[in-house]
Design an enzyme around this catalytic site. Structure first.
Site, PDB file in Angstrom:
ATOM      1  N   LYS A  22       0.828  -1.212   0.000  1.00  0.00           N
ATOM      2  CA  LYS A  22       0.000   0.000   0.000  1.00  0.00           C
ATOM      3  C   LYS A  22       0.862   1.261   0.000  1.00  0.00           C
ATOM      4  O   LYS A  22       0.505   2.255  -0.623  1.00  0.00           O
ATOM      5  CB  LYS A  22      -0.970  -0.010   1.179  1.00  0.00           C
ATOM      6  CG  LYS A  22      -2.102  -0.987   0.936  1.00  0.00           C
ATOM      7  CD  LYS A  22      -3.124  -0.978   2.045  1.00  0.00           C
ATOM      8  CE  LYS A  22      -4.243  -1.962   1.743  1.00  0.00           C
ATOM      9  NZ  LYS A  22      -4.913  -2.429   2.958  1.00  0.00           N
ATOM     10  N   LYS A  74      -7.291 -13.345  -9.128  1.00  0.00           N
ATOM     11  CA  LYS A  74      -8.303 -13.120  -8.102  1.00  0.00           C
ATOM     12  C   LYS A  74      -9.271 -11.966  -8.403  1.00  0.00           C
ATOM     13  O   LYS A  74      -8.876 -10.940  -8.943  1.00  0.00           O
ATOM     14  CB  LYS A  74      -7.547 -12.816  -6.807  1.00  0.00           C
ATOM     15  CG  LYS A  74      -8.336 -13.063  -5.581  1.00  0.00           C
ATOM     16  CD  LYS A  74      -7.489 -12.773  -4.350  1.00  0.00           C
ATOM     17  CE  LYS A  74      -8.404 -12.223  -3.292  1.00  0.00           C
ATOM     18  NZ  LYS A  74      -7.804 -11.807  -2.075  1.00  0.00           N
ATOM     19  N   LYS A 134     -11.516  -5.747  -5.473  1.00  0.00           N
ATOM     20  CA  LYS A 134     -11.991  -4.376  -5.695  1.00  0.00           C
ATOM     21  C   LYS A 134     -10.987  -3.545  -6.476  1.00  0.00           C
ATOM     22  O   LYS A 134     -11.328  -2.836  -7.402  1.00  0.00           O
ATOM     23  CB  LYS A 134     -12.241  -3.693  -4.345  1.00  0.00           C
ATOM     24  CG  LYS A 134     -13.609  -3.995  -3.787  1.00  0.00           C
ATOM     25  CD  LYS A 134     -13.770  -3.383  -2.404  1.00  0.00           C
ATOM     26  CE  LYS A 134     -13.565  -4.429  -1.350  1.00  0.00           C
ATOM     27  NZ  LYS A 134     -14.074  -4.134  -0.028  1.00  0.00           N
TER      28      LYS A 134
END
Ligand code: TRP
Length: 352
Positions: free
Chosen positions: A112, A216, A219
């Site tokens: 992140k 996968k 979002k």
């Protein structure tokens, strides 16, 4: 006494089929056998997307979606993280026993932080660290993101949860939770915190693939089928799923992109249907258009009734309020007890 099962989901957008098959469906099955506590991690959502206009709406959406997918507030405790202020206090206390080094080495943090700094990857950890420390203020990596694992550990430890059903990507956070619990207990000579284990209710973890051939459903990948998608949107997404040129010779190996469609089909269609298309693939008579049409049909059979309930619950403010109020009261009852015990062993005592 039933064992405590706890899990949370960040309120950053709508629930998709990955959440449904990977988590929610199992949550629904666990409700009766365990003391289940499911919550919306809205404070965690703040670490990446602090948008005051969206935050509350997202929490409400996910609540409606939780309920629509079958979570039952009579059986499980359903609550919002920020409704339990004891979590924030214990988060501060536990942070005193967490090292910044171990936080900086967390995989999710590095990923992140990379995104926030706009670095594409490839850089060594040293480079990332240098950028974090030396960066200018508009590309800040916030301390909330760094201490994300502390907050998650507190969610779990404050409820004294035994079992925490989470996906593979959360395994490291769970490992850290156990380490923090062990460390705290050893330091203060207490057995206050319970070390939690991951839990999939007997079933192997399901990985729900996306439609873009890239693994996968997620979002941030932009490849999701949402529970709230209407019929037209969902059909369109499925029809656009990436495939290949088709098998040229009998019994060819199935490419990863097409295998993804089969995997989705295995989750949503009957075994007969899956076998029919597997056979058609093996003898080269398969038409991907037909497969997709069938897949869309079978997905809609699952999602459309859920979608209807979501729309209904989203408009039922009284219901939502009732559920979270009751959930908050229960969650706070346990949290307050654990927090009081933690303050006590740490020597935080009142003079009056
Ligand atoms: N970090 C989890 C995720 O992104 C969400 C979460 C927050 C969580 N606190 C938790 C999950 C406690 C389980 C238990 O999916």
């Amino acid at each position: 006494m039933k064992e405590v099962v706890l899990s949370g989901i960040r309120s950053t957008g709508n629930l998709h089929l990955g959440n449904y098959f990977g988590a929610l469906k199992n949550f629904v099955r666990m409700q009766d056998d365990y003391d289940c506590r499911f919550f919306i991690a809205d404070l965690h959502a703040l670490t990446t997307t602090p948008d005051p206009k969206l935050l509350h709406a997202n929490v409400k959406n996910i609540l409606a979606e939780y309920l629509a997918a079958g979570l039952n507030p009579e059986h499980a405790t359903i609550f919002v993280q920020s409704d339990v202020p004891e979590i924030s206090e214990l988060y501060l206390l536990l942070n005193m026993h967490v090292g910044i080094g171990e936080l900086m080495r967390t995989v999710s943090f590095k990923d992140k932080a990379r995104k926030m700094l706009g670095i594409s990857g490839g850089e060594s950890d040293d480079d990332i660290e240098k950028q974090i420390i030396g960066t200018d203020s508009n590309k800040r990596v916030n301390a909330g993101l760094l201490t994300y694992p502390t907050l998650m550990a507190v969610d779990i430890l404050i409820q004294k949860a035994h079992k925490v059903p989470v996906g593979k990507d959360q395994e490291q956070h769970l490992e850290m939770t156990r380490r923090f619990a062990r460390r705290f207990n050893a330091f203060y000579g207490t057995d206050l915190f319970v070390e939690p284990t991951n839990f999939n209710f007997g079933s192997a973890p399901v990985k729900v693939p996306g439609l873009d051939g890239s693994g996968k459903m997620g979002k941030s990948e932009g490849n999701c089928l949402y529970l709230i998608d209407d019929e037209k949107t969902l059909r369109k997404k499925v029809m656009r799923a990436v495939t290949d040129e088709g098998p040229k010779v009998p019994n060819s190996p199935v490419s990863p992109t097409v295998e993804n469609l089969f995997t989705l089909m295995e989750l949503t269609s009957t075994p007969d249907t899956v076998q029919h298309f597997r056979d058609a693939y093996a003898d080269c008579s398969i038409r991907y258009g037909d497969l997709k049409k069938q897949l869309a049909e079978d997905i809609l059979k699952i999602t459309l009734p859920i979608r209807e309930r979501i729309l209904e619950y989203q408009n039922d403010d009284a219901l939502i309020a009732r559920v979270v109020k009751q959930g908050a009261e229960r969650a706070r009852h346990y949290a307050a007890q654990t927090l009081a015990e933690a303050r006590e062993v740490m020597g935080i005592k009142k003079f009056y």
